[in-house]
Design an enzyme around this catalytic site. Structure first.
Site, short mmCIF file in Angstrom:
data_model
loop_
_atom_site.label_atom_id
_atom_site.label_comp_id
_atom_site.label_asym_id
_atom_site.label_seq_id
_atom_site.Cartn_x
_atom_site.Cartn_y
_atom_site.Cartn_z
N THR A 14 0.83 -1.22 0.00
CA THR A 14 0.00 0.00 0.00
C THR A 14 0.86 1.26 0.00
OG1 THR A 14 -1.63 -1.24 1.24
CG2 THR A 14 -1.89 1.14 1.23
N VAL A 15 1.80 1.35 0.95
CA VAL A 15 2.61 2.57 1.04
C VAL A 15 3.55 2.68 -0.16
CG1 VAL A 15 4.22 3.89 2.47
CG2 VAL A 15 2.45 2.50 3.56
N GLU A 130 9.72 10.07 9.14
CA GLU A 130 8.49 10.85 9.39
C GLU A 130 7.23 9.99 9.30
OE1 GLU A 130 8.04 14.52 10.07
OE2 GLU A 130 6.34 13.31 10.72
N VAL A 133 5.20 7.64 12.26
CA VAL A 133 4.24 8.08 13.27
C VAL A 133 3.12 8.90 12.61
CG1 VAL A 133 3.88 9.45 15.37
CG2 VAL A 133 5.99 8.14 15.09
N GLY A 135 1.14 8.56 10.06
CA GLY A 135 1.03 8.62 8.60
C GLY A 135 1.36 9.95 7.99
N GLY A 188 -11.86 -1.94 5.82
CA GLY A 188 -10.42 -2.06 5.57
C GLY A 188 -9.56 -1.27 6.54
N GLU A 191 -7.01 -4.61 10.49
CA GLU A 191 -6.37 -5.76 9.85
C GLU A 191 -7.18 -7.02 10.16
OE1 GLU A 191 -3.24 -5.55 8.34
OE2 GLU A 191 -3.09 -3.40 8.74
N ASP A 202 0.17 -0.63 18.54
CA ASP A 202 0.53 0.26 17.43
C ASP A 202 0.73 1.69 17.95
OD1 ASP A 202 0.43 0.90 14.37
OD2 ASP A 202 -1.05 2.24 15.25
N LYS A 206 4.30 4.19 18.29
CA LYS A 206 4.38 5.57 17.81
C LYS A 206 4.73 6.51 18.97
CE LYS A 206 1.08 4.50 14.15
NZ LYS A 206 -0.34 4.34 13.84
N1 HSE Z 1 -3.10 0.47 11.84
C1 HSE Z 1 -2.80 1.85 12.02
C2 HSE Z 1 -4.06 2.63 12.37
C3 HSE Z 1 -2.17 2.50 10.83
O1 HSE Z 1 -5.14 2.06 12.46
O2 HSE Z 1 -3.93 3.83 12.60
C4 HSE Z 1 -0.75 2.12 10.66
O3 HSE Z 1 0.03 2.62 11.68
#
Ligand code: HSE
Length: 427
Positions: A14-15, A130, A133, A135, A188, A191, A202, A206
């Site tokens: 994706t990225v 960058e 953290v 996005g 989506g 996950e 997650d 960050k």
């Molecule tokens: N899974 C993360 C979120 C995005 O839901 O913000 C990727 O860091």
């Protein structure tokens, strides 16, 4: 046209696809913005056959990292594979081979960031992160550069879009956790295995990255206390609403003078707080510095194009330094060694929902258990009944977490208490 700078992309998920698109969109602007042209000359993928249609020139696809490492014409490596290995080895090898690296990898930076930045510095190269953290939200550069002259004392962030989406849904529609998670999965956001999001891991990664930069003292993921949102119910959210609060999964880092607090957990925040209006899958980071006061950064914390925006900003920075032959140090300036507090040492107000026997004297018994454990009660609400039992919501004054836990242990064994259903910290 200026200089040509060759770039290798590790990963085309994706990225990676977003980076490829932004690179293409920006091509006409590069001579003006960079006095250079960036060209992706290699893309590392595991299955090249799957990407024949995704790139203009499929001959750039390779399965062999050595080809990239041994190509002296490649000066920037963009790592968007994610996870610890093989990303860590690739980044280390690229830096040692004299290449600059841009990564979006929070898992890696949260545990090995210090070591990797050290390695970049030893090799006179840049390691930029960058996109690791929040996005698309610029937060690493502001913490490192724009706010560098501040003593930063607090970072509070909503840095996980999946959980913010789920909690927003529960708040707006009164639904419970499970259906809200199911919708996040359908759309989506979540996950197939949502553990890292819903358990706060997650966000914890960050937070570790931001806290190390902000406080100039190393904070790794293992130092961060994490508690997720799986125990939050529509009932808790409804009670919070009647009291003027919103429940959010917050990542909190504070430098309190006697140690660093680094924690991720659900929290009740006042409806007037700017973070309470951050809804759906959006992210925001609130920072307090001694000179600047309060600042808040808001935007898309994930997704193809927002994350690519952050990655490409870093790539442009490295390109500018390359063109003008300046060395942009990416060291994170960790020069302090501040102890990290355990969760038991923090002080907070608490929201407690419990089911108790409905008879005279129960409130007095509960109040005395709290009192004996140095917990002062600020507010008590008794609204509904659960079967024959009464449901109580208690808001405590600010108290050390250790005392609340001691009180809850005793309450748990008190005959008049059926169960303590929820404990949520209050801002
Ligand atoms: N899974 C993360 C979120 C995005 O839901 O913000 C990727 O860091």
């Amino acid at each position: 046209m200026g200089k040509r700078i060759n770039v290798a992309l590790l990963g085309l998920g994706t990225v990676g696809s977003g980076v490829y698109k932004v690179m293409k969109n920006q091509l006409p602007e590069m001579p003006h913005k960079l006095n250079a042209e960036l060209v992706i000359t290699k893309i590392l993928v595991r299955h090249p056959e799957r990407y024949q249609e995704s790139v203009e020139d499929p001959s750039v696809l390779t399965t062999d990292f050595q080809e990239i490492l041994e190509d002296p014409s490649i000066s920037i490596v963009v790592e968007v594979i994610g996870g610890i290995e093989p990303a860590c080895t690739y980044i280390m090898q690229a830096l040692k081979a004299g290449k600059n690296v841009v990564t979006a990898n929070k898992d890696l930076m949260a545990v090995k960031g210090g070591e990797l930045l050290e390695l970049a510095d030893e090799n006179g190269r840049e390691l930029r992160f960058e996109a690791s953290v929040a996005g698309g939200i610029p937060i690493i550069s502001p913490l490192k550069d724009s706010l560098a002259a501040n003593e930063i004392t607090e970072i509070i962030g909503i840095v996980n879009g999946t959980t913010n989406f789920i909690l927003s849904k529960m708040t707006d529609e009164g639904v419970d956790y499970k259906p809200a998670l199911a919708e996040a999965t359908d759309l989506g956001y979540a996950e197939a295995d949502p553990t890292a999001d819903v358990e706060g891991y997650d966000a914890g990664r960050k937070l570790a990255i931001m806290a190390s930069i902000a406080f100039h003292s190393r904070v790794t993921f293992d130092d961060v206390y994490t508690e997720g949102i799986t125990g939050i119910t529509a009932k808790d959210i409804a009670y919070a609403k009647t009291l003027g609060w919103v429940i959010k999964l917050l990542a909190v880092a504070r430098n309190t003078g006697d140690g660093i607090e680094a924690r991720v957990h659900p929290m009740l925040i006042p409806q007037q707080h700017p973070l309470s209006t951050v809804a759906g899958s959006y992210n925001a980071v609130f920072v307090h510095g001694d000179a600047v006061g309060d600042v808040m950064f808001y935007g898309r914390g994930a997704g193809e194009m927002p994350t690519a925006s952050a990655v490409m900003g870093d790539v442009f920075s490295v390109a500018r330094h390359t063109v003008y032959e300046t060395k942009g140090s990416t060291k994170d300036n960790v020069y302090r060694k501040i102890p990290i507090k355990t969760i038991d040492e923090i002080r907070s107000r608490y929201f407690l929902r419990m089911e108790v026997e409905d008879k005279p004297g129960v409130l007095a018994t509960i109040a005395s258990i709290f009192g004996n454990n140095s917990v002062s009660i600020e507010q008590v609400i008794q609204k509904s009944k659960v079967g024959d039992d009464a449901e109580l919501v208690i808001i405590t004054s600010k108290v050390r977490e250790r005392h609340i836990k001691d009180a809850l242990l005793i309450l748990g064994s008190a005959s008049v208490v059926r169960r303590v259903a929820t404990m949520i910290r209050v801002y």
